[in-house]
Design an enzyme around this catalytic site. Sequence first.
Site, PDB file in Angstrom:
ATOM      1  N   LEU A 132      43.065  38.574  42.891  1.00 47.87           N
ATOM      2  CA  LEU A 132      42.428  39.827  42.514  1.00 47.87           C
ATOM      3  C   LEU A 132      42.664  40.074  41.029  1.00 47.87           C
ATOM      4  O   LEU A 132      43.688  39.650  40.482  1.00 47.87           O
ATOM      5  CB  LEU A 132      43.010  41.002  43.313  1.00 47.87           C
ATOM      6  CG  LEU A 132      42.845  40.984  44.831  1.00 47.87           C
ATOM      7  CD1 LEU A 132      43.617  42.155  45.440  1.00 47.87           C
ATOM      8  CD2 LEU A 132      41.378  41.051  45.229  1.00 47.87           C
ATOM      9  N   ASP A 133      41.731  40.773  40.376  1.00 48.26           N
ATOM     10  CA  ASP A 133      41.957  41.176  38.995  1.00 48.26           C
ATOM     11  C   ASP A 133      43.228  42.013  38.913  1.00 48.26           C
ATOM     12  O   ASP A 133      43.610  42.691  39.879  1.00 48.26           O
ATOM     13  CB  ASP A 133      40.784  42.022  38.479  1.00 48.26           C
ATOM     14  CG  ASP A 133      39.511  41.208  38.303  1.00 48.26           C
ATOM     15  OD1 ASP A 133      39.606  39.970  38.303  1.00 48.26           O
ATOM     16  OD2 ASP A 133      38.437  41.823  38.154  1.00 48.26           O
ATOM     17  N   THR A 134      43.843  42.017  37.746  1.00 47.06           N
ATOM     18  CA  THR A 134      45.101  42.742  37.560  1.00 47.06           C
ATOM     19  C   THR A 134      44.997  44.202  37.972  1.00 47.06           C
ATOM     20  O   THR A 134      45.873  44.731  38.662  1.00 47.06           O
ATOM     21  CB  THR A 134      45.545  42.648  36.086  1.00 47.06           C
ATOM     22  OG1 THR A 134      45.806  41.277  35.768  1.00 47.06           O
ATOM     23  CG2 THR A 134      46.820  43.457  35.842  1.00 47.06           C
ATOM     24  N   THR A 136      42.779  45.577  39.962  1.00 47.94           N
ATOM     25  CA  THR A 136      42.238  45.777  41.308  1.00 47.94           C
ATOM     26  C   THR A 136      43.390  45.748  42.306  1.00 47.94           C
ATOM     27  O   THR A 136      44.179  44.811  42.324  1.00 47.94           O
ATOM     28  CB  THR A 136      41.218  44.678  41.661  1.00 47.94           C
ATOM     29  OG1 THR A 136      40.142  44.712  40.734  1.00 47.94           O
ATOM     30  CG2 THR A 136      40.677  44.874  43.067  1.00 47.94           C
TER      31      THR A 136
END
Length: 297
Positions: A132-134, A136
């Site tokens: 996951l993106d940081t 998110t």
Amino acid sequence: MTDEFTAAEGGRLDKVVARLFGVSRGRAMDWIAEGRVRIDGKRAPKGAPVSPGARISVDRPPPDQPVPQPDLPIRIVHADAFVVVADKPAGMPSHPLKPGEKGTAANALVGRFPELASVGPQLREGGLVHRLDTDTSGLLLAARTEAAYAMLRAQFTARSVEKGYLALAQGEIHAGGEIALPLAHDGPRMTAISDPEYAEAHGARPAVTRFTPVERRGGFTLLEIEIPTGVMHQIRAHLAFIGHPLAGDSLYGGPLLPGLDRHFLHASRLAFAHPDGSRARFESPLPADLAAALAAL
């Protein structure tokens, strides 16, 4: 950690280091370029000649495995003999990008489940089968065995894993839909490309985002999103392309919300075929910061 050997045979420095320390020539050249290698206490270029009897020392870099950090805050949703499902907080990267990096979900998981450090082709990922993106938050899946890792990755490749998200998009969206446009790197962003020839020429990756409006509030729409594919920034780039960027997503032109210091995106649902033969499903509610931002609209 510094190791030292005496060269029994001469040759180029990079070849001697690879032979003495049991690594590839490429890794040996990396060490030399980083200034980690010395001949009789002095640095030398990769092509420097090494005489028999010379002392070769290497200041080895930290191992690729994540540094265990069992006290990092991450909620374990489920753990069994095959998998671990965790709820990642916003602001925490999924895994280290370089040896010795700390503060990631992989560091936290390896600290609790040490066997994850040796699972998967990229040891720095600590057994994670996706990321996951940081900024998110939400559900992350890791495998505890190589067999489980292979099975789960095969499902991601086959697009049979259900990945559900909750997202707050700018503007009013009255009907659901699907965005099926490939994405290509454009600096720090990803760009959706509608021209097939241009997409192929720029190495764009196929991406599909399906969305359903849940409620509209204060000029925004809360969406349920499902993505069978998993391209970097996929949801963020696709929503921005159709003119509805995520709230708080400044990279893609989304408006800021008072009291919210990140984009409004949460990985809320995950379902997959479990290695034990069952169908596994997990859910994660909106975290407090996103729930408060939504309630304030």
